[in-house]
Scaffold this motif. Structure first.
Motif, PDB file in Angstrom:
ATOM      1  N   CYS A  14     -51.665  29.740  24.758  1.00 11.01           N
ATOM      2  CA  CYS A  14     -53.086  29.444  24.918  1.00 11.01           C
ATOM      3  C   CYS A  14     -53.835  29.730  23.617  1.00 11.01           C
ATOM      4  N   LYS A  15     -54.888  28.982  23.400  1.00 10.07           N
ATOM      5  CA  LYS A  15     -55.733  29.238  22.242  1.00 10.07           C
ATOM      6  C   LYS A  15     -56.434  30.582  22.403  1.00 10.07           C
ATOM      7  N   ARG A  16     -56.777  31.170  21.273  1.00 13.49           N
ATOM      8  CA  ARG A  16     -57.496  32.430  21.321  1.00 13.49           C
ATOM      9  C   ARG A  16     -58.843  32.216  22.013  1.00 13.49           C
ATOM     10  N   GLY A  17     -59.133  33.045  22.987  1.00 10.75           N
ATOM     11  CA  GLY A  17     -60.381  32.930  23.726  1.00 10.75           C
ATOM     12  C   GLY A  17     -60.300  32.020  24.936  1.00 10.75           C
ATOM     13  N   ALA A  18     -59.208  31.263  25.068  1.00  8.80           N
ATOM     14  CA  ALA A  18     -59.072  30.367  26.221  1.00  8.80           C
ATOM     15  C   ALA A  18     -58.785  31.185  27.475  1.00  8.80           C
ATOM     16  N   ASN A  19     -59.280  30.728  28.594  1.00  7.13           N
ATOM     17  CA  ASN A  19     -59.050  31.392  29.873  1.00  7.13           C
ATOM     18  C   ASN A  19     -57.701  30.951  30.423  1.00  7.13           C
ATOM     19  N   ALA A  20     -56.738  31.884  30.484  1.00  6.58           N
ATOM     20  CA  ALA A  20     -55.380  31.540  30.909  1.00  6.58           C
ATOM     21  C   ALA A  20     -55.350  31.022  32.339  1.00  6.58           C
ATOM     22  N   ASP A  21     -56.231  31.532  33.216  1.00 11.04           N
ATOM     23  CA  ASP A  21     -56.254  31.064  34.600  1.00 11.04           C
ATOM     24  C   ASP A  21     -56.684  29.596  34.671  1.00 11.04           C
ATOM     25  N   VAL A  22     -57.652  29.222  33.845  1.00 14.88           N
ATOM     26  CA  VAL A  22     -58.096  27.829  33.834  1.00 14.88           C
ATOM     27  C   VAL A  22     -56.995  26.929  33.300  1.00 14.88           C
ATOM     28  N   VAL A  23     -56.326  27.355  32.232  1.00 21.08           N
ATOM     29  CA  VAL A  23     -55.204  26.568  31.687  1.00 21.08           C
ATOM     30  C   VAL A  23     -54.115  26.422  32.741  1.00 21.08           C
ATOM     31  N   ARG A  24     -53.832  27.509  33.432  1.00 17.77           N
ATOM     32  CA  ARG A  24     -52.814  27.463  34.488  1.00 17.77           C
ATOM     33  C   ARG A  24     -53.189  26.458  35.564  1.00 17.77           C
ATOM     34  N   ASN A  25     -54.449  26.469  35.979  1.00 22.14           N
ATOM     35  CA  ASN A  25     -54.881  25.545  37.024  1.00 22.14           C
ATOM     36  C   ASN A  25     -54.848  24.098  36.545  1.00 22.14           C
TER      37      ASN A  25
END
Length: 848
Positions: free
Chosen positions: A320-331
């Motif tokens: 994930c990019k720095r600052g990106a929300n991992a939960d949103v990327v996962r979804n």
């Protein structure tokens, strides 16, 4: 000799049967379809195999390519299968052979392959001349006792040989390994299952033939056996409703989700690691499509993706990019790529007819097959045992009369004469006599005699056991259960696929990072949202920063804060209420004007949003509404449960009236109504009896000429909060709610704040606590964020302090409270009050 062909014989007209061509085509197509259905595409409910799979395993058994032999070239196995049993081309046979060797396709592979038999990346198997195979040990359980007349045999395609119509199948293979196939006009798709669970369920069906499907399922509501499919690639099933449909009706749709975990990356970004993929997903193609979507901007927040899989399992790393929300990327990954639907269609052949079966019917078909196999095997073994006992009885007779038998045989002219003499002398059968004649002299010793007697006793015990099995149904079923338990002990393993509670499909809000936002609405109905974090808290008296640039002639009318995942009820000045999803509002920069609200909320001309209520704050209470002309109404929250896209009526307004504010209250709370000229009245909410949505309401405050209601506050009787009053010119103050004594409804109220030329009219009133934050927006689009603690606490009937410094032609458009925001920015409250004292009494006629 004439070369002309002989005349065709005359055929009497009564022997010609006219047939409509459409009828002939229909019947021919049905015949073709049934040939494909029975002969190629669908599995048998008894052994769970399609004809090509059955023929491959039988050919391997005939070749001696068992689990105890060496591997044999796949081309040799394919050649024997095609030449003897399955004349449909070598590619179809090899594809079936390869699939039976793939541990990512079958839960319990039936073929032990050596070489490249394909991969989860979609790589095809190597050519059959390069690979080798033999039977897996569990495949031998399918063929066990096939030489004991346990199943029927039929001629092969050219009548040279015979082949089994079905295998004895000591394991419930149809459920254990599943099946998929497309026939003509129908298809089957049965998922694989855990061997131990299926065997336990089969034993339960044997012990309780009248059981229901629900008793076989292991769910939170019942202690059964089958939890659900158990895919060889693991992953998770996330909807139990689909499982129920699949097992009770034979059809269902399952959502299968990849197994992922989030790891912390030392570089500052998170890392999502995929360790298990949904069944039958192509890993390489999936990674490629994720990368394409990242490149096209469909998936945001991903810096890199790589495949670290090896022989030990799947490992896909998403950086994930720095600052990106991992939960949103996962979804986002789940919505587009890492969750798919498995459609269950439990279609199988029962008596050569395709049928959709529920879980119990699938198990019953297997149990009935095993009952027939064990019965036929027992009968075969009984016949063999009786034949052996018959021979042993003859040998025992010979041993009892050994001297006379030897003399009779020695004096006979030939073997036939000796056999005839023995039969006549001792009443023996031809088989017994022949066996005695062929006996060697060494078998007449006393040791041999003892061994024959012991064997005879053992054979008699075996005959008794087999007769018991054949004559007692319970004994036969006990044999089936014992054999199933033995198979379970040999091959059972742990589940790979988990079952999790259904959290619902991935929705749009799952793809949006949850954060606090500021929503600004203009008089011309332009709307947008901005992250609250873009506005740093300031001391009071600041000018704030640009939050919007309305077009010429437009100005900001409403500002409020919310979470991107909130669902809001938006009340308008015309008395309508709409339901709004915050994440559907366009996210724009601070200098953007926004998007026309008609694209999101169906507002009429001149209609503006004047009050917003978060649905998370709503319980079993009432909506209290206040209108510009001083009317107050309470309506039960339940009346607003179904707000359709076109909005619904919240209250009826007079032609010159409009809705100003809405609060959530209960029977025990008080209501405070504040006016533009600084008057405030507090009365019991019970004084405004509950009314329906179409009602106008009752008088709440007796307004002075030219005065109008500015806002509404709901407060408890012993509320220790403060009333925050902010004026149009940017001044404001805090006063304890306890200083506003309760009065009767429809009075003139008390003076709250002086609204002289400096302060201007009241813009809003709010109940606040010490730790709350404030967002104030001006009509020109300036936004200031501060803390409640920045606004001094003073008494009523004062001018207050500067809260937001405005340009000469600017005014405050709205104030919103951010609950429990705290003071983590290091700002200190300013004790300067700039307050102007005044009377603390109730306003009367002529009180300025």
């Amino acid at each position: 000799m004439s070369s002309e062909a002989p005349d065709a014989p005359d055929v009497p007209a009564d022997e010609v049967e006219p047939v409509r061509i459409e009828d002939e085509m229909e019947q021919s197509y049905i015949d073709y379809a049934m040939s494909v259905i029975v002969g190629r595409a669908l599995p048998d409910a008894r052994d769970g195999l399609k004809p090509v799979q059955r023929r491959i395993l039988y050919a391997m058994d005939e070749m001696g390519v068992t689990s105890r032999s060496g591997h044999r070239k796949s081309s040799s196995i394919v050649g024997d299968t095609m030449g003897n049993y399955h004349p449909h081309g070598d590619s179809a046979i090899y594809d079936a052979l390869a699939r039976m060797a793939q541990d990512f396709s079958l839960r319990y592979p039936l073929v032990d392959g050596q070489g490249n038999f394909g991969s989860v990346d979609g790589d095809p198997p190597a050519a059959m001349r390069y690979t080798e195979a033999r039977m897996a040990p569990i495949a031998e359980e399918l063929l066990a006792d096939i030489d004991k007349d346990t199943v029927d045999f039929a001629p092969n395609y050219d009548d040279r040989l015979t082949e089994p119509a079905v295998l004895p199948a000591a394991i419930p293979n149809l459920l254990v390994n599943g099946a998929s196939g497309i026939a003509v006009g129908m298809s089957t798709n049965i998922p694989p299952h855990n061997l131990g669970e299926v065997i336990d369920a089969a034993i339960h069906v044997i012990d309780h033939p009248g059981c229901s499907v629900a008793e076989l399922l292991d769910t939170p509501d019942s202690d059964g056996y089958v939890k659900g499919p158990d895919f060889p690639t693991g992953a998770k099933i996330v909807n139990r409703e689909g499982l129920w449909d699949a097992y009770t009706e034979g059809r269902g749709r399952l959502r299968v989700r990849a197994e992922m975990e989030t790891e912390y990356d030392e570089t500052g970004g998170d890392r999502i690691v995929v360790t298990e993929l949904p069944y039958q997903q192509n890993k390489a193609r999936r990674i490629e499509r994720i990368a394409d979507d990242v490149g096209e901007g469909k998936i945001e927040g991903i810096r890199d993706i790589r495949d670290e899989s090896d022989r030990n399992g799947v490992r896909i790393v998403v950086e994930c990019k720095r600052g990106a929300n991992a939960d949103v990327v996962r979804n986002q990954l789940l919505e587009h790529h890492l969750e798919n639907t498995f459609s269950v269609i439990s279609l199988a052949l029962v008596d050569d007819q395709p049928r959709i079966l529920n879980l119990k019917e699938l198990l019953e078909a297997f149990v009935e097959h095993r009952r027939e196999v064990v019965r036929r095997r027992s009968q075969f073994e009984l016949d063999e045992a009786e034949d052996r006992a018959h021979i042993l009885e003859g040998r025992l007779t010979a041993l009892d009369n050994v001297e006379r038998v030897v003399e009779l045989v020695r004096d006979s002219e030939d073997r036939d004469a000796a056999m005839a003499g023995l039969r006549e002398a001792y009443d023996l059968s031809e088989a017994q006599a022949e066996h005695i004649v062929r006996m060697q002299l060494g078998s007449l010793t006393s040791m041999e005699a003892g061994e024959i007697e012991a064997e005879y006793r053992d054979v008699q015990d075996e005959i008794e056991r087999l007769e018991t099995i054949l004559n007692d149904e319970s004994e036969l079923l006990d044999v089936i259960k014992d054999e199933l338990e033995a198979v379970k002990a040999s091959y059972d393993d742990e589940r790979r696929t988990g079952i999790v509670e259904d959290a619902g499909a991935v929705t749009r809000e799952d793809l949006i990072a949850e954060e606090e936002v500021v929503v600004a609405v203009s008089e011309d109905d332009y709307v947008k949202r901005m992250s609250l974090s873009e506005f740093d808290p300031q001391h009071r008296g600041g000018k704030g920063i640009i939050g919007s640039r309305p077009k010429s002639g437009d100005r900001v009318s409403t500002v409020f804060t919310a979470s991107t995942h909130d669902y809001l009820l938006c009340f308008t000045n015309q008395g309508q209420v709409y339901r709004l999803k915050v994440f559907e509002l366009p996210e724009m920069g601070r200098t953007a004007r926004g998007t026309s609200a008609v694209n999101i909320v169906d507002l009429d001309d001149g209609e503006e949003i004047t009050a917003v209520v978060n649905t998370d704050d709503i319980g079993e209470g009432y909506f209290a509404m206040a209108t510009r002309n001083g009317y107050v109404k309470r309506t039960e929250v339940s009346a607003f449960e179904n707000v359709h896209s076109g909005g619904i009526r919240a209250l009826t307004l007079e032609s010159d009236d409009s809705l100003v504010d809405v609060e959530v209250t209960d029977d025990d709370g008080d209501l405070l109504v504040g006016t533009r000229e600084g008057m405030t009245i507090r009365f019991s909410g019970a004084d405004a009896r509950p009314m329906g949505r179409s009602a106008r309401g009752v008088n709440g405050i007796d307004l002075r000429d030219g005065d109008r209601v500015a806002g509404l506050v709901a407060a408890a009787a012993d509320d220790d909060r403060h009333l925050l009053t902010v004026t149009k010119n940017g001044y404001g103050k805090r006063t304890p709610l306890s200083e506003y004594r309760r009065q009767s409804r429809y009075g003139k109220g008390l003076i709250d704040i002086k609204t002289d030329e400096r302060n201007g009219p009241v813009c809003s009133i709010n109940a606040v606590s010490e730790g709350d934050g404030l967002v104030i927006m001006s009509e020109s689009g300036q936004i200031m964020r501060t803390h409640v603690g920045e606004v001094s606490t003073v008494g009523r009937n004062t001018k207050g302090v500067v809260v937001m410094r405005l340009d000469d032609d600017d005014r405050v458009a709205g104030v919103d409270v951010v609950p429990d925001e705290g003071r983590d920015d290091g700002l200190e409250a300013d004790d300067e009050t700039e307050a102007v004292g005044g009377s603390d009494g109730e306003a009367g006629p002529g009180d300025e």
